[in-house]
Design a protein around this motif. Structure first.
Motif, PDB file in Angstrom:
ATOM      1  N   TYR A  13       0.837  -1.201   0.000  1.00  0.00           N
ATOM      2  CA  TYR A  13       0.000   0.000   0.000  1.00  0.00           C
ATOM      3  C   TYR A  13       0.875   1.255   0.000  1.00  0.00           C
ATOM      4  N   LEU A  14       1.859   1.290   0.872  1.00  0.00           N
ATOM      5  CA  LEU A  14       2.745   2.456   0.967  1.00  0.00           C
ATOM      6  C   LEU A  14       3.552   2.654  -0.311  1.00  0.00           C
ATOM      7  N   ILE A  15       4.028   1.574  -0.904  1.00  0.00           N
ATOM      8  CA  ILE A  15       4.818   1.673  -2.138  1.00  0.00           C
ATOM      9  C   ILE A  15       3.963   2.227  -3.279  1.00  0.00           C
ATOM     10  N   ILE A  16       2.827   1.588  -3.520  1.00  0.00           N
ATOM     11  CA  ILE A  16       1.988   1.973  -4.657  1.00  0.00           C
ATOM     12  C   ILE A  16       1.356   3.343  -4.448  1.00  0.00           C
ATOM     13  N   THR A  17       0.742   3.547  -3.306  1.00  0.00           N
ATOM     14  CA  THR A  17       0.082   4.826  -3.032  1.00  0.00           C
ATOM     15  C   THR A  17       1.099   5.956  -2.938  1.00  0.00           C
ATOM     16  N   ALA A  83       1.915   9.345   8.555  1.00  0.00           N
ATOM     17  CA  ALA A  83       1.732   9.311   7.101  1.00  0.00           C
ATOM     18  C   ALA A  83       0.336   8.817   6.744  1.00  0.00           C
ATOM     19  N   MET A  84      -0.111   7.784   7.422  1.00  0.00           N
ATOM     20  CA  MET A  84      -1.450   7.248   7.164  1.00  0.00           C
ATOM     21  C   MET A  84      -2.529   8.265   7.533  1.00  0.00           C
ATOM     22  N   ALA A  85      -2.370   8.900   8.672  1.00  0.00           N
ATOM     23  CA  ALA A  85      -3.373   9.876   9.122  1.00  0.00           C
ATOM     24  C   ALA A  85      -3.417  11.080   8.191  1.00  0.00           C
ATOM     25  N   PHE A  86      -2.252  11.623   7.862  1.00  0.00           N
ATOM     26  CA  PHE A  86      -2.214  12.825   7.034  1.00  0.00           C
ATOM     27  C   PHE A  86      -2.680  12.546   5.612  1.00  0.00           C
ATOM     28  N   SER A  87      -2.195  11.452   5.015  1.00  0.00           N
ATOM     29  CA  SER A  87      -2.607  11.147   3.643  1.00  0.00           C
ATOM     30  C   SER A  87      -4.094  10.815   3.589  1.00  0.00           C
ATOM     31  N   PHE A 122      -9.930   5.198  -2.821  1.00  0.00           N
ATOM     32  CA  PHE A 122      -9.315   3.978  -2.287  1.00  0.00           C
ATOM     33  C   PHE A 122      -8.473   4.300  -1.057  1.00  0.00           C
ATOM     34  N   VAL A 123      -7.649   5.343  -1.158  1.00  0.00           N
ATOM     35  CA  VAL A 123      -6.790   5.734  -0.030  1.00  0.00           C
ATOM     36  C   VAL A 123      -7.646   6.118   1.173  1.00  0.00           C
ATOM     37  N   THR A 124      -8.724   6.824   0.935  1.00  0.00           N
ATOM     38  CA  THR A 124      -9.618   7.231   2.019  1.00  0.00           C
ATOM     39  C   THR A 124     -10.210   6.005   2.717  1.00  0.00           C
TER      40      THR A 124
END
Length: 147
Positions: A13-17, A83-87, A122-124
């Motif tokens: 997820y982190l790589i692709i997003t 990173a997860m929270a902000f993105s 998707f990210v949301t």
């Protein structure tokens, strides 16, 4: 269940997003070319471009920064929660703005952003699921997002 899901998916997820989000940097350096090539803007849509070019360039830098933060959190695991929270928040705002503005005044130009809308949706959703996991996880075990 969520523990297993995130332990198996977080890295990819982190790589692709992170990569897809970072590519928005092109808007900062080649705004007109990116808007016409990637987002389908026509010459008519670019009238007055000189007045709002800096806004698109700023947006490109800011969003690329979110992508960079996601990419860095692959190696530096202590950055992952932020990173997860902000993105997730940043992407949720875009999804909200897209949904609330697309039907106003026949903004056909906004459809050029549909791929970003799908990506950010998707990210949301992934980020929302991550928040549920974070709040309900077994705090006596190592967190799956740090695996």
């Amino acid at each position: 269940m969520l523990e297993t899901f995130f332990s198996k998916t977080i890295k990819w997820y982190l790589i692709i997003t992170g990569f897809l989000t970072f590519t928005v940097l092109t808007v900062a350096f080649w705004p007109k070319q990116t808007l016409t090539g990637q987002y389908g803007y026509t010459d008519n849509m670019l009238q007055g471009f000189e007045y709002w070019q800096v806004i698109y360039q700023h947006w490109g830098i800011m969003v690329a920064g979110v992508g960079l933060q996601l990419l860095l959190s692959i190696k530096y695991k202590e950055l992952r929660l932020m990173a997860m929270a902000f993105s997730g928040f940043e992407k949720a705002c875009f999804v909200y703005f897209f949904i609330t503005h697309i039907w106003i005044d026949k903004q056909e130009w906004f459809w050029g952003w549909k791929m970003i809308f799908f990506h950010d949706s998707f990210v949301t959703l992934y980020s929302l699921l991550f928040v549920v996991y974070w709040l309900t996880r077994d705090k006596s075990k190592p967190s799956a997002h740090l695996a």
